[in-house]
Design a protein around this motif. Structure first.
Motif, PDB file in Angstrom:
ATOM      1  N   MET A   1       6.917 -21.760   0.916  1.00  0.00           N
ATOM      2  CA  MET A   1       7.100 -21.485   2.405  1.00  0.00           C
ATOM      3  C   MET A   1       6.101 -20.240   2.770  1.00  0.00           C
ATOM      4  SD  MET A   1       8.662 -18.665   4.034  1.00  0.00           S
ATOM      5  CE  MET A   1      10.329 -18.308   3.306  1.00  0.00           C
ATOM      6  N   ILE A   2       5.580 -20.247   3.976  1.00  0.00           N
ATOM      7  CA  ILE A   2       4.621 -19.305   4.364  1.00  0.00           C
ATOM      8  C   ILE A   2       5.483 -18.698   5.582  1.00  0.00           C
ATOM      9  CG2 ILE A   2       2.324 -18.617   5.711  1.00  0.00           C
ATOM     10  CD1 ILE A   2       1.220 -21.031   4.484  1.00  0.00           C
ATOM     11  N   LEU A   3       5.722 -17.151   5.686  1.00  0.00           N
ATOM     12  CA  LEU A   3       6.476 -16.576   6.505  1.00  0.00           C
ATOM     13  C   LEU A   3       5.302 -15.870   7.599  1.00  0.00           C
ATOM     14  CD1 LEU A   3       9.182 -15.203   7.514  1.00  0.00           C
ATOM     15  CD2 LEU A   3       8.421 -13.326   6.138  1.00  0.00           C
ATOM     16  N   HIS A  47       2.628 -25.491  10.935  1.00  0.00           N
ATOM     17  CA  HIS A  47       3.431 -26.634  10.978  1.00  0.00           C
ATOM     18  C   HIS A  47       2.896 -27.952  11.423  1.00  0.00           C
ATOM     19  CE1 HIS A  47       7.247 -28.592  11.890  1.00  0.00           C
ATOM     20  NE2 HIS A  47       6.883 -28.873  13.182  1.00  0.00           N
ATOM     21  N   ALA A  48       1.862 -27.826  12.110  1.00  0.00           N
ATOM     22  CA  ALA A  48       0.960 -28.937  12.581  1.00  0.00           C
ATOM     23  C   ALA A  48       0.288 -29.783  11.449  1.00  0.00           C
ATOM     24  CB  ALA A  48       0.124 -28.806  13.798  1.00  0.00           C
ATOM     25  N   THR A  49      -0.150 -28.707  10.630  1.00  0.00           N
ATOM     26  CA  THR A  49      -0.872 -29.148   9.699  1.00  0.00           C
ATOM     27  C   THR A  49      -0.118 -29.351   8.191  1.00  0.00           C
ATOM     28  OG1 THR A  49      -1.435 -26.961   8.913  1.00  0.00           O
ATOM     29  CG2 THR A  49      -3.054 -28.063  10.247  1.00  0.00           C
ATOM     30  N   GLY A  50       1.217 -29.523   8.277  1.00  0.00           N
ATOM     31  CA  GLY A  50       1.897 -29.966   7.177  1.00  0.00           C
ATOM     32  C   GLY A  50       2.354 -28.800   6.330  1.00  0.00           C
ATOM     33  N   HIS A  51       2.391 -27.756   6.468  1.00  0.00           N
ATOM     34  CA  HIS A  51       3.021 -26.515   5.705  1.00  0.00           C
ATOM     35  C   HIS A  51       4.138 -26.158   5.919  1.00  0.00           C
ATOM     36  CE1 HIS A  51      -1.376 -25.847   5.544  1.00  0.00           C
ATOM     37  NE2 HIS A  51      -1.381 -25.476   4.338  1.00  0.00           N
ATOM     38  N   ASP A  52       4.976 -25.874   4.953  1.00  0.00           N
ATOM     39  CA  ASP A  52       6.341 -25.197   5.182  1.00  0.00           C
ATOM     40  C   ASP A  52       6.202 -23.958   5.650  1.00  0.00           C
ATOM     41  OD1 ASP A  52       8.975 -24.619   5.093  1.00  0.00           O
ATOM     42  OD2 ASP A  52       8.977 -24.518   2.658  1.00  0.00           O
ATOM     43  N   VAL A  53       6.532 -23.553   6.948  1.00  0.00           N
ATOM     44  CA  VAL A  53       6.516 -22.408   7.514  1.00  0.00           C
ATOM     45  C   VAL A  53       7.979 -21.703   8.359  1.00  0.00           C
ATOM     46  CG1 VAL A  53       5.648 -23.106   9.415  1.00  0.00           C
ATOM     47  CG2 VAL A  53       4.905 -20.944   9.248  1.00  0.00           C
ATOM     48  N   LEU A  54       7.965 -20.533   8.110  1.00  0.00           N
ATOM     49  CA  LEU A  54       9.080 -19.975   8.842  1.00  0.00           C
ATOM     50  C   LEU A  54       8.602 -18.942   9.886  1.00  0.00           C
ATOM     51  CD1 LEU A  54      12.341 -19.570   9.134  1.00  0.00           C
ATOM     52  CD2 LEU A  54      12.294 -17.969   7.099  1.00  0.00           C
ATOM     53  N   GLN A 125      13.444  -9.576   3.030  1.00  0.00           N
ATOM     54  CA  GLN A 125      14.198 -10.564   2.527  1.00  0.00           C
ATOM     55  C   GLN A 125      13.540 -11.988   2.498  1.00  0.00           C
ATOM     56  OE1 GLN A 125      17.773 -10.976   4.927  1.00  0.00           O
ATOM     57  NE2 GLN A 125      18.628 -12.636   3.406  1.00  0.00           N
ATOM     58  N   LEU A 126      12.851 -12.172   3.533  1.00  0.00           N
ATOM     59  CA  LEU A 126      12.639 -13.396   3.775  1.00  0.00           C
ATOM     60  C   LEU A 126      11.106 -13.707   3.057  1.00  0.00           C
ATOM     61  CD1 LEU A 126      12.970 -14.487   7.470  1.00  0.00           C
ATOM     62  CD2 LEU A 126      14.378 -15.248   5.522  1.00  0.00           C
ATOM     63  N   GLY A 127      10.529 -12.577   3.089  1.00  0.00           N
ATOM     64  CA  GLY A 127       9.017 -12.517   2.703  1.00  0.00           C
ATOM     65  C   GLY A 127       9.086 -12.700   0.896  1.00  0.00           C
ATOM     66  N   GLY A 128      10.296 -12.157   0.401  1.00  0.00           N
ATOM     67  CA  GLY A 128      10.334 -12.312  -1.041  1.00  0.00           C
ATOM     68  C   GLY A 128      10.264 -13.576  -1.576  1.00  0.00           C
ATOM     69  N   ALA A 129      10.770 -14.665  -0.857  1.00  0.00           N
ATOM     70  CA  ALA A 129      10.524 -15.972  -1.097  1.00  0.00           C
ATOM     71  C   ALA A 129       9.656 -16.849  -0.518  1.00  0.00           C
ATOM     72  CB  ALA A 129      11.962 -16.807  -0.753  1.00  0.00           C
ATOM     73  N   ALA A 130       8.796 -16.032  -0.189  1.00  0.00           N
ATOM     74  CA  ALA A 130       7.242 -16.752   0.614  1.00  0.00           C
ATOM     75  C   ALA A 130       6.118 -16.764  -0.406  1.00  0.00           C
ATOM     76  CB  ALA A 130       6.915 -15.952   1.934  1.00  0.00           C
ATOM     77  N   ARG A 131       5.151 -17.498  -0.135  1.00  0.00           N
ATOM     78  CA  ARG A 131       3.986 -17.838  -1.004  1.00  0.00           C
ATOM     79  C   ARG A 131       3.067 -17.019  -0.349  1.00  0.00           C
ATOM     80  NH1 ARG A 131       1.834 -22.633  -0.697  1.00  0.00           N
ATOM     81  NH2 ARG A 131       3.220 -23.469   0.983  1.00  0.00           N
ATOM     82  N   ALA A 132       3.153 -16.535   1.065  1.00  0.00           N
ATOM     83  CA  ALA A 132       2.151 -15.719   1.613  1.00  0.00           C
ATOM     84  C   ALA A 132       2.989 -15.218   3.138  1.00  0.00           C
ATOM     85  CB  ALA A 132       0.970 -16.445   2.042  1.00  0.00           C
ATOM     86  N   ALA A 254      -5.534 -20.452   8.803  1.00  0.00           N
ATOM     87  CA  ALA A 254      -6.257 -20.902   7.461  1.00  0.00           C
ATOM     88  C   ALA A 254      -6.013 -19.958   6.314  1.00  0.00           C
ATOM     89  CB  ALA A 254      -7.650 -21.110   8.002  1.00  0.00           C
ATOM     90  N   ILE A 255      -6.204 -18.579   6.613  1.00  0.00           N
ATOM     91  CA  ILE A 255      -6.269 -17.453   5.614  1.00  0.00           C
ATOM     92  C   ILE A 255      -4.852 -17.577   4.805  1.00  0.00           C
ATOM     93  CG2 ILE A 255      -6.336 -15.109   5.341  1.00  0.00           C
ATOM     94  CD1 ILE A 255      -8.018 -14.727   8.053  1.00  0.00           C
ATOM     95  N   ALA A 256      -3.890 -17.738   5.768  1.00  0.00           N
ATOM     96  CA  ALA A 256      -2.358 -17.849   5.076  1.00  0.00           C
ATOM     97  C   ALA A 256      -2.260 -19.002   4.063  1.00  0.00           C
ATOM     98  CB  ALA A 256      -1.492 -17.770   6.291  1.00  0.00           C
TER      99      ALA A 256
END
Length: 320
Positions: A1-3, A47-54, A125-132, A254-256
């Protein structure tokens, strides 16, 4: 997930006119209302490019209710921190004849201390589970450079890759806290560092502690400067006309997405140099394709084909 984190979001109102004449009355089609702010635009692109994002943001008042309702309808996963003050508004008037957009951004109300703390703690809290994590946009009173730098420091300390897109002292605070990537535009970089040359300005931010700096240069493309290796330039060989308000946000997306891969983007190694070049290509293509769309947070369907057109150059610093 990307936050994505947006400390100062806005309810975006956009109108298109055939040709904008200052001082005149214009009859226009019904405008668009969207949950906006730079981090929300980044989240929409991911989201539009298929990434899991919050998407994490604040919301309050009647405009906050509209903001929340539109965001729920968008399908973008989100978490909102409630505020006593109303969410600010941003008005964009797009001149279809020239392709230029005139934007009026309300400053936004201050965050109360408890609201600023809630935003930072939720991000950690949420960022701890994020890939970026992407921290984006202007900083409201109550959540300034010190708070931003502290948040970056906590996330970086937890091993989370962080990209920051803000302006003014916030850029310097993020660099000093060791942000993995910064994405200023040419004007923001010059204002923060006092250096007119984008490569020199980016190098100054790297010296402060940033690992990678991507400077957007408008129609001239962008330049990527890492802690190791030669700077990389990227541009399209032809100009594109349209609404540029979401171009920088598409580059941040793109950077994220690149940071989320976990690949080395900053060392002198050949693999890192290749990764920086591919990041430059994708960021340029996504930024350019966003210009072709009527609203920020969208990419044109041909963004993959645009990537094939991007010209990549290695900048020889001795000959600049």
């Amino acid at each position: 997930m990307i936050l994505t984190v947006t400390p100062n979001p806005a309810l975006d109102l956009t109108w298109h006119v055939e040709s904008l004449t200052p001082g005149a009355t214009h009859r226009v089609p019904i405008g668009a209302t969207r949950a906006g702010g730079k981090g929300l635009n980044v989240a929409r692109v991911l989201h539009a490019t298929g990434h899991d994002v919050l998407a994490l943001a604040t919301a309050g008042g009647d405009t906050g209710d509209e903001f929340r309702a539109e965001l729920e309808a968008s399908g973008v996963q989100h978490r909102l921190v409630a505020t006593a003050a109303a969410t600010r508004r941003s008005v964009a008037i797009v001149d279809d004849a020239s392709g230029e957009a005139t934007v009026l951004n309300e400053l936004g109300a201050p965050l109360a201390p408890a609201e600023a703390t809630a935003l930072a703690e939720t991000a950690v809290q949420l960022g701890g589970a994020a890939r970026a994590v992407a921290l984006c946009g202007s900083l409201p009173p109550g959540f300034g450079p010190d708070e931003l730098g502290g948040l970056v420091d906590r996330l970086v300390g937890a091993g989370v890759p962080v990209v920051v897109d803000t302006s003014g002292p916030g850029i310097l605070a993020a660099a000093r806290s060791g942000a993995h990537a910064l994405k200023p535009n040419r004007e923001e970089l010059a204002a923060a560092t006092g250096l007119a040359d984008p490569v020199d300005g980016a190098r100054a931010l790297v010296t402060l502690g940033a690992r990678l700096v991507v400077v957007s240069l408008g129609a001239d493309g962008l330049v990527v400067v890492g802690a190791g290796g030669a700077p990389v330039g990227a541009r399209l060989p032809r100009p594109l006309h349209g609404n540029a308000t979401g171009a920088g946000d598409a580059a941040v997306a793109a950077i994220a997405s690149a940071l989320a891969t976990g690949h080395d983007l900053w060392s002198p190694a050949d693999a890192a140099a290749h990764a920086r070049a591919e990041l430059a290509r994708r960021a340029t293509a996504w930024s350019a394709s966003a210009v072709l769309m009527p609203l920020a947070g969208e990419l044109a369907p041909d963004h993959t084909a645009l990537a094939d057109e991007v010209v990549i150059t290695t900048i020889d610093e001795e000959r600049r």
